[in-house]
Structures are given as structure tokens and as C-alpha cells.
Scaffold this motif. Structure first.
Motif, PDB file in Angstrom:
ATOM      1  N   TRP B  34     -28.403 -69.135 -93.272  1.00 35.34           N
ATOM      2  CA  TRP B  34     -28.669 -68.634 -94.351  1.00 35.34           C
ATOM      3  C   TRP B  34     -29.922 -67.667 -94.536  1.00 35.34           C
ATOM      4  CZ3 TRP B  34     -26.115 -68.171 -98.930  1.00 35.34           C
ATOM      5  CH2 TRP B  34     -25.071 -68.989 -99.258  1.00 35.34           C
ATOM      6  N   TYR B  35     -29.978 -66.694 -95.280  1.00 38.79           N
ATOM      7  CA  TYR B  35     -30.908 -65.803 -95.219  1.00 38.79           C
ATOM      8  C   TYR B  35     -31.420 -65.400 -96.580  1.00 38.79           C
ATOM      9  CZ  TYR B  35     -30.144 -64.435 -90.171  1.00 38.79           C
ATOM     10  OH  TYR B  35     -30.272 -64.398 -88.751  1.00 38.79           O
ATOM     11  N   ARG B  36     -32.642 -64.956 -96.971  1.00 40.11           N
ATOM     12  CA  ARG B  36     -32.938 -64.350 -98.176  1.00 40.11           C
ATOM     13  C   ARG B  36     -33.337 -63.091 -98.069  1.00 40.11           C
ATOM     14  NH1 ARG B  36     -37.443 -66.956-101.584  1.00 40.11           N
ATOM     15  NH2 ARG B  36     -37.754 -65.098-102.316  1.00 40.11           N
ATOM     16  N   GLN B  37     -33.059 -62.095 -98.723  1.00 49.04           N
ATOM     17  CA  GLN B  37     -33.678 -60.708 -98.682  1.00 49.04           C
ATOM     18  C   GLN B  37     -34.327 -60.311-100.074  1.00 49.04           C
ATOM     19  OE1 GLN B  37     -30.811 -57.480 -98.060  1.00 49.04           O
ATOM     20  NE2 GLN B  37     -32.323 -56.496 -96.664  1.00 49.04           N
ATOM     21  N   ASP B  38     -35.545 -60.020 -99.884  1.00 49.20           N
ATOM     22  CA  ASP B  38     -36.417 -59.723-101.332  1.00 49.20           C
ATOM     23  C   ASP B  38     -36.370 -58.089-101.240  1.00 49.20           C
ATOM     24  OD1 ASP B  38     -38.627 -62.088-100.574  1.00 49.20           O
ATOM     25  OD2 ASP B  38     -36.878 -62.172-101.865  1.00 49.20           O
ATOM     26  N   PRO B  39     -36.464 -57.209-102.343  1.00 51.95           N
ATOM     27  CA  PRO B  39     -36.394 -55.978-102.402  1.00 51.95           C
ATOM     28  C   PRO B  39     -37.229 -55.178-101.420  1.00 51.95           C
ATOM     29  CG  PRO B  39     -36.626 -56.930-104.640  1.00 51.95           C
ATOM     30  CD  PRO B  39     -36.765 -57.966-103.590  1.00 51.95           C
ATOM     31  N   GLY B  40     -36.570 -54.106-100.675  1.00 48.88           N
ATOM     32  CA  GLY B  40     -37.285 -53.342 -99.663  1.00 48.88           C
ATOM     33  C   GLY B  40     -37.909 -54.351 -98.571  1.00 48.88           C
ATOM     34  N   MET B  41     -37.167 -55.437 -98.344  1.00 45.80           N
ATOM     35  CA  MET B  41     -37.512 -55.981 -97.103  1.00 45.80           C
ATOM     36  C   MET B  41     -36.420 -56.336 -96.199  1.00 45.80           C
ATOM     37  SD  MET B  41     -40.640 -56.556 -97.505  1.00 45.80           S
ATOM     38  CE  MET B  41     -41.291 -57.967 -96.660  1.00 45.80           C
ATOM     39  N   GLY B  42     -36.714 -56.980 -94.881  1.00 45.99           N
ATOM     40  CA  GLY B  42     -35.579 -57.434 -94.090  1.00 45.99           C
ATOM     41  C   GLY B  42     -35.154 -58.833 -94.427  1.00 45.99           C
ATOM     42  N   LEU B  43     -34.433 -59.175 -93.572  1.00 44.70           N
ATOM     43  CA  LEU B  43     -33.652 -60.814 -93.886  1.00 44.70           C
ATOM     44  C   LEU B  43     -34.717 -61.925 -93.186  1.00 44.70           C
ATOM     45  CD1 LEU B  43     -30.216 -59.922 -92.640  1.00 44.70           C
ATOM     46  CD2 LEU B  43     -31.120 -59.894 -95.018  1.00 44.70           C
ATOM     47  N   LYS B  44     -35.113 -62.797 -94.044  1.00 43.58           N
ATOM     48  CA  LYS B  44     -35.860 -63.887 -93.432  1.00 43.58           C
ATOM     49  C   LYS B  44     -34.955 -65.445 -93.452  1.00 43.58           C
ATOM     50  CE  LYS B  44     -40.530 -62.523 -95.000  1.00 43.58           C
ATOM     51  NZ  LYS B  44     -40.598 -61.927 -93.582  1.00 43.58           N
ATOM     52  N   LEU B  45     -34.836 -65.852 -92.379  1.00 40.44           N
ATOM     53  CA  LEU B  45     -34.209 -66.903 -92.182  1.00 40.44           C
ATOM     54  C   LEU B  45     -34.588 -68.213 -92.933  1.00 40.44           C
ATOM     55  CD1 LEU B  45     -31.652 -68.252 -90.523  1.00 40.44           C
ATOM     56  CD2 LEU B  45     -33.426 -68.915 -88.824  1.00 40.44           C
ATOM     57  N   ILE B  46     -33.551 -68.775 -93.681  1.00 45.96           N
ATOM     58  CA  ILE B  46     -33.952 -69.898 -94.729  1.00 45.96           C
ATOM     59  C   ILE B  46     -33.670 -71.402 -93.674  1.00 45.96           C
ATOM     60  CG2 ILE B  46     -33.640 -71.141 -96.916  1.00 45.96           C
ATOM     61  CD1 ILE B  46     -32.522 -68.523 -97.829  1.00 45.96           C
ATOM     62  N   TYR B  47     -32.425 -71.418 -93.326  1.00 47.36           N
ATOM     63  CA  TYR B  47     -31.941 -72.528 -92.671  1.00 47.36           C
ATOM     64  C   TYR B  47     -30.783 -72.189 -91.582  1.00 47.36           C
ATOM     65  CZ  TYR B  47     -34.039 -76.594 -94.609  1.00 47.36           C
ATOM     66  OH  TYR B  47     -35.178 -77.814 -95.251  1.00 47.36           O
ATOM     67  N   TYR B  48     -30.599 -72.942 -90.640  1.00 45.51           N
ATOM     68  CA  TYR B  48     -29.369 -72.538 -89.845  1.00 45.51           C
ATOM     69  C   TYR B  48     -28.741 -73.981 -89.318  1.00 45.51           C
ATOM     70  CZ  TYR B  48     -32.384 -73.070 -85.785  1.00 45.51           C
ATOM     71  OH  TYR B  48     -33.491 -73.647 -84.604  1.00 45.51           O
ATOM     72  N   SER B  49     -27.492 -73.470 -88.955  1.00 42.67           N
ATOM     73  CA  SER B  49     -26.834 -75.053 -88.020  1.00 42.67           C
ATOM     74  C   SER B  49     -26.020 -74.281 -87.153  1.00 42.67           C
ATOM     75  CB  SER B  49     -25.989 -75.345 -89.417  1.00 42.67           C
ATOM     76  OG  SER B  49     -25.021 -76.464 -88.713  1.00 42.67           O
ATOM     77  N   VAL B  50     -26.182 -75.236 -85.872  1.00 41.30           N
ATOM     78  CA  VAL B  50     -25.396 -74.845 -84.660  1.00 41.30           C
ATOM     79  C   VAL B  50     -24.090 -75.598 -84.619  1.00 41.30           C
ATOM     80  CG1 VAL B  50     -27.509 -74.261 -83.481  1.00 41.30           C
ATOM     81  CG2 VAL B  50     -26.621 -76.781 -83.431  1.00 41.30           C
ATOM     82  N   GLY B  51     -23.592 -76.371 -85.624  1.00 46.55           N
ATOM     83  CA  GLY B  51     -22.415 -77.137 -85.684  1.00 46.55           C
ATOM     84  C   GLY B  51     -22.470 -78.121 -86.748  1.00 46.55           C
ATOM     85  N   ALA B  52     -21.409 -78.823 -87.070  1.00 43.80           N
ATOM     86  CA  ALA B  52     -21.159 -79.771 -88.094  1.00 43.80           C
ATOM     87  C   ALA B  52     -22.170 -81.001 -88.059  1.00 43.80           C
ATOM     88  CB  ALA B  52     -19.885 -80.200 -88.055  1.00 43.80           C
ATOM     89  N   GLY B  53     -23.004 -81.336 -88.923  1.00 43.54           N
ATOM     90  CA  GLY B  53     -23.950 -82.317 -88.753  1.00 43.54           C
ATOM     91  C   GLY B  53     -25.280 -82.089 -88.333  1.00 43.54           C
TER      92      GLY B  53
END
Lengths: 115, 114
Positions: B34-53
Motif C-alpha cells: 500500500w502506497y499513498r501519493q500526495d499531490p506532486g509527490m512520489g509514492l510513499k510506502l505505508i505497509y507491505y506483506s510478503v504473504g498471507a499472515g
């Protein structure tokens, strides 16, 4: 902490011009550098570079990586209005653990091509 | 293949409300982001997952929560929405391969908190 810096932040050109976008990076155990194009929606993949000095090319777009100097460039020749977009550079490294696959993105270059 | 799908496309929240952004992929990718992108900005990583659980924090996790009960789904939960969470949210997925870092993105959710 991994870091990606793109320049320029914005660029305005006219159709037919050639542009060069820059991306410099610091990353633990570099694995790959990716370029994405983003119009008013999700980023779309352009190139992935893993080896230094080997140019990737697709039509009027090309990119090359310099792993010694830690940078990449994206060239667009004979620009068209359809090239107007944000161009994002991202790097993937491997700091161990679950860091495989994670990308760190730069802030992007906003390219505007006028007719 | 539908690829990565996200719902809703747009949402307006009042301060203090909660919501869940849905993300589903049908490519059998283990890795999701999951990323968020604010106006005029790149992508910032919020959370990630490498597999179920298995989930882990990215650069900007505060104010968000995630879960990964299946390979296909990776919902993002916003608790007590704040104006600073006004942004475009992108979900992405990738193969679990140390040589292929290409991520496939969903169409995004535009969230406004007022």
C-alpha cells in the motif's frame, strides 16, 4: 535508509524536443532500478535495469544505469504531447529479512510537452 | 485477469471516521503493498506483506492498519481519519522473486478527509 532523488522536478518542452530525466540513488544491496510513467491514474511500467551500462530501449524512450556512480537516466526523443506525465524512478534493494521486492520511489519528474 | 483492483475509487470522510480500502489481485502474487501519493509527490510506502499472515510497516504507517488473511486480499484500514490522510492510495503486487521487482498497480482510491 534507501533514498532516490530525481531531477529536474518539472520540465516544460515543446513537441519534437529531446529530454533527459535523472535519477540518483542510495540503496542497501542494490538489485534493480525501475522507471514508471504516471498519467492521471496508476503508474505503468517502462523499464527495469539491473546491469550497468546496458541500454534498455522502447520506441522513443531509452534508459541506462550506472551502478558505479549510482544513477540512471531516462531519455525521450522527439517528444509528443502524449508523453506529458509524471515519470517515477524506483529502486529495489535487499536489506535482508522481508525487504525483498520493496521499492523506494523518487519524488517524480513532471514532464509537460506543449504542441 | 483483472490484475489489481481497488474499491472504492473515491471517498469523502469526515474527521474521526473510519474506513477500509479494499485491494484484490488475481495474479497469485505473494507480495502486496500500500502506497499513498500526495499531490506532486512520489509514492510513499505505508505497509507491505510478503504473504498471507505476514505484514510489515513501510515509511508512513501511522494512522493505518492492514491484514492479510488470503493471498488475494490486502485491505487497508484507516482509523480516526485526519485531514493529513487526504491522498491518493495505490495498492500494488509483485512476484516473490529476488530478481524481479516490477510491481503492478491498482487504479487508486482518491480519499478526501474534511
Amino acid at each position: 535508509e534507501d533514498k532516490v532523488v530525481q531531477s529536474p522536478l518539472s520540465l516544460v518542452v515543446h513537441e519534437g524536443d529531446t529530454v533527459t530525466l535523472n535519477c540518483s540513488y542510495e540503496v542497501t544491496n542494490f538489485r534493480s532500478l525501475l522507471w514508471y510513467k504516471q498519467e492521471k491514474k496508476a503508474p505503468t511500467f517502462l523499464f527495469m535495469l539491473t546491469s550497468s551500462g546496458i541500454e534498455k530501449k522502447s520506441g522513443r524512450l531509452s534508459s541506462i544505469l550506472d551502478k558505479k556512480e549510482l544513477f540512471s537516466i531516462l531519455n525521450i526523443t522527439a517528444t509528443q504531447t502524449g508523453d506529458s506525465a509524471i515519470y517515477l524512478c524506483a529502486v529495489g534493494g535487499n536489506a535482508g529479512g522481508t525487504s525483498y521486492g520493496k521499492l523506494t520511489f523518487g519524488q517524480g519528474t513532471i514532464l509537460t510537452v506543449h504542441p | 485477469n483483472a490484475g489489481v483492483t481497488q474499491t472504492p475509487k473515491f471517498r469523502i470522510l469526515k474527521i474521526g471516521q473510519s474506513m477500509t480500502l479494499q485491494c484484490t489481485q488475481d495474479m497469485n502474487h505473494n507480495y502486496m503493498y500500500w502506497y499513498r501519493q500526495d499531490p506532486g509527490m512520489g509514492l510513499k510506502l505505508i505497509y507491505y506483506s510478503v504473504g498471507a499472515g505476514i505484514t510489515d510497516k513501510g515509511e508512513v504507517p501511522n494512522g493505518y492498519n492492514v491484514s492479510r488473511s488470503t493471498t488475494e486480499d490486502f485491505p487497508l484500514r484507516l482509523e480516526l481519519a485526519a485531514p493529513s490522510q487526504t491522498s491518493v492510495y495505490f495498492c500494488a503486487s509483485s512476484y516473490s522473486n529476488s530478481y524481479s521487482y516490477e510491481q503492478y498497480f491498482g487504479p487508486g482510491t482518491r480519499l478526501t478527509v474534511t
